[in-house]
Design an enzyme around this catalytic site. Sequence first.
Site, PDB file in Angstrom:
ATOM      1  N   SER A 265      46.974  33.835  46.701  1.00 23.67           N
ATOM      2  CA  SER A 265      48.180  33.795  45.894  1.00 23.67           C
ATOM      3  C   SER A 265      49.415  33.531  46.754  1.00 23.67           C
ATOM      4  CB  SER A 265      48.282  35.095  45.091  1.00 23.67           C
ATOM      5  OG  SER A 265      49.019  34.864  43.929  1.00 23.67           O
ATOM      6  N   HIS A 411      43.067  35.845  37.875  1.00 24.75           N
ATOM      7  CA  HIS A 411      43.712  35.780  39.186  1.00 24.75           C
ATOM      8  C   HIS A 411      43.167  36.853  40.132  1.00 24.75           C
ATOM      9  CE1 HIS A 411      47.072  34.589  41.694  1.00 24.75           C
ATOM     10  NE2 HIS A 411      47.454  35.843  41.825  1.00 24.75           N
TER      11      HIS A 411
END
Length: 429
Positions: A265, A411
């Site tokens: 990320s 995610h």
Amino acid sequence: MVIRQQQPAAGRGRRRSAVGRACSAALLATAVLCTPSIHPAAVPPAAIERTAGWTVPAAPSQDDDDSTSESTQTPNPLVLDSGGQVEDVQSWEQQRRPELLEAFQEHVYGQSLPTPEEVTFDDGGASGESAKTVTISVTGPAGTASFTLRLFVPETGTPTGTFLLIDHRGSVGDDADSSSGYAPTAKILDAGYAFAALNAEEVAPDDAGSYRDGVINAFYPAGQDLPSDAGRTISAWAWGASRAMDYLETDPDIDPSKVAVIGHSRGGKAALWAGAQDTRFPVVISNNSGSTGAKLARRDDSGESIAAITEQFPHWFPDTYSRYAGNAGSLPVDQNQLLALIAPGRVVVGSATDDGNADPQGEFLSYLGAAPAYELYGLGDTGLTSDSWPPTENEAFRGPGMSYHLRAGSHGLEETDWDMYLAGELFER
Ligand code: GCU
């Protein structure tokens, strides 16, 4: 042991040094048993020598000559600002690559911190041990800053390679047995790899009020505004990864020609920027890096936009980048060109199906759009069986210089992602 060094500039040579060692049969067997399906390599993995005399293949086939490919809307990495076409490695490395790096510095990530006046590495007397905590101290004109690198080396002989995690969660402690999906230290060691974790919070706090308190204020006097194009947190983390690499080059347990920089990320954004600039990393892994990572900036309406990221995280990028909020089409670069800068090092993109904020399709298109630069080195096979979106979930696709997977789910940097990376023969061609 304390090692003091005058900082050498990151050289271009490393990515050209020999990389590769055949994976052990045992590791391969483990990979087949414990991971989701692995797409067979388009080119069988082979140890490869990257020498100055690299064979240059024919110029990449282009559907069109202008700077945008109609099918993906990605700016062609091989078109010079002057409009000329890059057709060989030499003009890529000597003209186009520097041009792109400069543009990413000026418009996206900001100018990187300079070479420190002095760097010291203090492992607290743990040299030779399988787990060590190294304090890296850097001195600039305005002061000295220190941050921690944790290093774990498998006890079973020479590591197959090293994963250097830009750990923005500061979650890796001293204990090799403590594992999480995000940082599975024991699993990495069991697979025969070394694991290094850089404490990114210490390099530059992930906070709009205090992000300068790590390394940045060793170079810019506190109290004075940073120049509008100065790099901020993401740039500092990338720079910190290069300082970690400086240390790894001195550690006799580590083969510095086999270090994969990995980030998840926001850490993935930094890993890509580190790998684009510092050619000593033969492998660069972006896990769910999304906006201003692997995702195409021109898909500003999909996932996190430039306006959203620069408003929510004003300390990540220079002011020059926020000028493109609502205006991504006028950026002189796009993120497929960032991925292209990693060539001929292996670029690895891991996405997740439900990671809407990161725009997995935008990451996929960017991956495809980097291939022309790899093609210059004869490494343009993406490993994918089709360029259509979406590719099969939970399958690892692997070409000789590029790797990709789309994990089912949301995610995260998870065990499934690590399974892909550990079984992916990333240091092989
Ligand atoms: C936020 C941010 C993303 C970032 C993510 C993360 O969601 O919008 O750009 O990648 O945090 O770091 O987990």
